[in-house]
Design a protein around this motif. Structure first.
Motif, short mmCIF file in Angstrom:
data_model
loop_
_atom_site.label_atom_id
_atom_site.label_comp_id
_atom_site.label_asym_id
_atom_site.label_seq_id
_atom_site.Cartn_x
_atom_site.Cartn_y
_atom_site.Cartn_z
N PHE A 62 -19.11 -23.58 -25.26
CA PHE A 62 -20.12 -22.00 -25.95
C PHE A 62 -20.83 -21.69 -25.37
CE2 PHE A 62 -18.35 -24.35 -30.31
CZ PHE A 62 -17.23 -23.63 -30.34
N GLU A 118 -19.44 -19.25 -22.13
CA GLU A 118 -19.20 -18.72 -22.99
C GLU A 118 -20.16 -17.75 -22.95
OE1 GLU A 118 -16.12 -17.55 -22.15
OE2 GLU A 118 -14.77 -18.55 -24.16
N THR A 132 -16.42 -16.65 -28.05
CA THR A 132 -15.72 -17.86 -27.58
C THR A 132 -14.19 -17.38 -28.37
OG1 THR A 132 -17.38 -19.56 -27.48
CG2 THR A 132 -15.31 -20.01 -27.12
#
Length: 361
Positions: free
Chosen positions: A298, A301, A195
């Motif tokens: 997170f 991603e 990220t």
């Protein structure tokens, strides 16, 4: 250190007993790490610039990123220094859980430092090989998982808790707990690292999630609150609030320098370490699913990278214009600060949903 000093002084001056309160020490830890980062930060950035420890930028990425080439990186070391020093000052150093989180954080930070050092100093674009990086992450992740598994005193400390459902928990057993803990620690570390691609994108969600985990740690470490809210009582977990406070202060101070346009980048030394710290705290307070919810940015991603690679290998086609996902939106026309702020907003909403599990059960 300061806790022990205050306890010694409290024998003669009762006013020093106030430092026994975890909440006060958490606030002081936040302020200490904030001030420490502000004091050390400018000097560290100047040193990184002087040694030409600058970020390399991919040619196939968004064209707006080309101007970032040469920006100092490895700034995550500033966060680690502030968190470690502050935790040593304000936490109870006899608490084994504090040492577990600190050790894991530093261990993953060393992995990231080696990777960054090879990239920017030795000019090796691959840095630490993926296999070597994963191997050492696995070593430290398994070591932490095994230590936590074999040092638990109550069966509830190794149960898998399902949020939003009252008193639903599944016993994992020692082996199951080790595997779950390993996956959470290593997975979160890599997710935060993936990220960390835009100015301020990773650090703000990390601060919010770390602060929320501090709330869960306080509840889990408090016999009365944990019983009232239906959480397993984990002796000593409350002390992790101090680490959460230190992380929040250091993260906010780093954001001062990392906000668009960034004066310094976090690098793997910070991203891998912070992700491992979040994962370890979530494992200790038994909130893996809640971490999955709060860290939704997170998670998405990471999934975008996995799907992109799998799709390209299987079909020769890409799902996204570029992975991780934040680059996809940049190539669609979103400005960098738009992507960052919108991802922050999503993270804040997810953290609030995670916190709601304290009562909605």
């Amino acid at each position: 250190m300061l806790l022990e000093l205050s306890q010694w002084l409290a024998k003669d001056i009762r006013a020093f007993n106030v430092f026994n309160y975890i909440t006060l020490r958490a606030v002081l830890a936040c302020l200490t790490s904030l001030v420490l980062s502000f004091v050390v930060g400018p000097a560290m950035i100047r040193k990184l610039t002087a040694y030409k420890i600058g970020q390399s930028v991919r040619d196939d990425g968004p064209q707006s990123h080309l101007a970032k080439a040469g920006t100092p990186t490895m700034g995550g070391a500033l966060i680690l220094v502030s968190v470690v020093v502050t935790t040593l000052l304000w936490s109870d150093l006899s608490n084994r859980l504090v040492w577990v989180v600190l050790t894991v954080t530093l261990a993953f930070g060393v992995i990231g430092w080696v990777d960054d050092y090879r990239k920017v100093v030795h000019r090796n674009p691959k840095g630490l090989s993926a296999k070597a990086k994963f191997f050492w992450q696995s070593v430290f992740g398994l070591a932490a998982a095994c230590f936590l598994a074999f040092s638990t005193n109550l069966p509830a400390q190794t149960e898998f808790i399902v949020p939003f459902v009252k008193q639903v928990a599944y016993p994992l057993g020692t082996f199951g707990f080790i595997i779950m803990s390993y996956l959470v620690i290593v997975g979160t570390s890599n997710a935060v690292n993936l990220t960390d691609g835009l100015d301020g994108l990773a650090i703000m969600p990390t601060v919010m999630i770390g602060s929320a985990l501090g709330v869960f740690a306080y509840v889990a470490g408090h016999a009365v609150f944990s019983k009232y809210l239906g959480f397993p009582y984990i002796p000593g977990a409350g002390e992790l609030v101090v680490i959460s406070g230190a992380l929040a202060g250091a993260g906010l101070a780093f954001l001062w320098f990392n906000a668009y346009p960034a004066e310094v980048f976090m690098g793997d030394v910070g991203a891998l370490a912070l992700g491992a710290a979040l994962g370890t705290m979530a494992v200790i307070v038994r909130q893996e699913i809640v971490l999955f919810i709060m860290g939704g940015v997170f998670v998405v991603e990471t999934l975008s990278v996995v799907l992109q690679v799998a799709s390209f290998k299987l079909t020769g086609k890409r799902i996204f214009r570029m992975a991780p996902l934040h680059h996809h939106y940049e190539l669609k026309g979103w400005k960098e600060n738009q992507v960052v702020v919108r991802f922050w907003i999503i993270s804040m909403m997810l953290v609030l949903i995670g916190l709601s599990t304290l009562k909605l059960r």
